[in-house]
Design an enzyme around this catalytic site. Structure first.
Site, PDB file in Angstrom:
ATOM      1  N   SER A  15      79.894   2.836  -1.224  1.00  0.00           N
ATOM      2  CA  SER A  15      80.821   2.282  -0.402  1.00  0.00           C
ATOM      3  C   SER A  15      81.181   0.867  -1.039  1.00  0.00           C
ATOM      4  O   SER A  15      80.191   0.220  -1.724  1.00  0.00           O
ATOM      5  CB  SER A  15      80.036   2.039   1.023  1.00  0.00           C
ATOM      6  OG  SER A  15      80.687   0.997   1.760  1.00  0.00           O
ATOM      7  N   TYR A  27      72.149   0.214   4.898  1.00  0.00           N
ATOM      8  CA  TYR A  27      73.391   0.960   4.531  1.00  0.00           C
ATOM      9  C   TYR A  27      73.634   0.470   3.126  1.00  0.00           C
ATOM     10  O   TYR A  27      73.762   1.344   2.057  1.00  0.00           O
ATOM     11  CB  TYR A  27      74.320   1.174   5.485  1.00  0.00           C
ATOM     12  CG  TYR A  27      75.561   1.811   5.125  1.00  0.00           C
ATOM     13  CD1 TYR A  27      75.520   3.292   5.141  1.00  0.00           C
ATOM     14  CD2 TYR A  27      76.614   1.213   4.691  1.00  0.00           C
ATOM     15  CE1 TYR A  27      76.468   3.839   4.679  1.00  0.00           C
ATOM     16  CE2 TYR A  27      77.770   1.897   4.276  1.00  0.00           C
ATOM     17  CZ  TYR A  27      77.792   3.451   4.109  1.00  0.00           C
ATOM     18  OH  TYR A  27      78.686   4.171   3.873  1.00  0.00           O
TER      19      TYR A  27
END
Ligand SMILES: NC(=O)c1ccc[n+]([C@@H]2O[C@H](COP(=O)([O-])OP(=O)(O)OC[C@H]3O[C@@H](n4cnc5c(N)ncnc54)[C@H](OP(=O)(O)O)[C@@H]3O)[C@@H](O)[C@H]2O)c1
Length: 247
Positions: free
Chosen positions: A140, A154
């Site tokens: 990401s 995350y």
């Protein structure tokens, strides 16, 4: 370019969202697809049915990728696997009120990072003798940009996957195994409305230079590029509409 027709492709977390579309696009490209999931059998069956409708060769493999025994059993059961897409993730919006910071951190790392480590290791062992293999780690833009307080675990898990990419690229090179990372920004999956209100979507889109989230197909296209081009390894494809360099 290498042909990926008839290659066996395992996509982790393929029961919904981006994983579902990667599985469909790989089936369209002629791969024999394995849909991995952890919890939602019905979703996985629906993806299988979609691929069968397209005439694709598809199997389902339920496995919690954070469980070492289960990962090894999954690979033993599958036999040959040529392509591994590490896409599974613990939904960062699924944290419950009761969970402490430390418990949440452990769970996110367990699925996102330990999971990719375990599947990559099991994949590597069985692909080496055939001298051809592809690993794609789905990370990401949050690997590189400062995370909001609720997204720190995350972001850390996703950045760790970049180290996995480099390690497996280095160790895989003598065996014709490449490893790359695809790092998307916002993706418009079928679940986006569950996570973002239309106001929040508009606000987040406005912060993206190209003014919108990616389609899952755009991300799947980047994945397929790394599968066909055997000279790209240890790299990151940033595909985020310009978010990466935006202030
Ligand atoms: N959505 C975005 O905007 C965005 C942006 C950048 C990067 N990404 C990355 O793109 C990938 C896909 O995102 P997404 O939004 O499509 O994800 P998602 O909708 O949250 O789907 C996650 C998938 O992972 C599976 N999964 C969860 N825990 C698992 C476990 N322990 N073992 C095996 N599978 C497990 C889920 O299956 P079950 O339902 O069966 O548990 C589901 O199929 C992720 O790696 C994510 O970090 C997404």
């Amino acid at each position: 370019m290498d042909s990926i027709e008839e290659k066996v492709a395992l996509i982790t977390g393929a029961s919904q969202g981006l994983g579902r579309v990667i599985a469909i696009e790989l089936a369209k490209a002629g791969c024999r697809v394995v849909i991995n999931y952890a919890n939602n059998r019905e979703n996985a069956e629906n993806v299988k049915a979609e691929i069968e409708k397209l005439g694709g060769d598809v199997r389902i493999a339920r496995c919690d990728v954070g469980d070492e025994t289960a990962v090894n059993e999954m690979f033993s059961g599958l036999g040959q696997v040529d392509i591994l897409v590490n896409n599974a993730r613990l939904d960062p919006w699924r944290r419950t009120e009761k969970m402490s910071e430390g418990e949440w951190f452990d769970q996110v790392i367990r699925v996102n990072l330990k999971g990719a480590f375990l599947t990559s290791g099991a994949f590597f062992a069985q692909a080496k003798p055939r001298k051809w293999g592809r690993i794609v780690n789905m990370t990401s833009v949050r690997s590189f940009r400062p995370a909001e307080m609720n997204m720190i675990a995350y972001g850390v898990s996703k950045l760790g996957m970049h180290a996995l990419t480099r390690a497996f690229a280095h160790n895989g090179a003598p065996f014709g195994i490449t490893a790359n990372t695809v790092a998307p920004g916002m993706i418009v999956t079928e679940n986006i409305n569950k996570r973002l209100t239309s106001e929040k979507y508009a606000e987040e889109s406005a912060a993206i230079p190209l003014g919108r989230g990616a389609t899952c197909e755009e991300i799947a296209d980047a994945v397929i590029f790394t599968l066909r081009n055997g000279y790209v390894t240890g790299e990151t494809i940033n595909i985020n509409g310009g978010m990466y360099y935006a202030p």
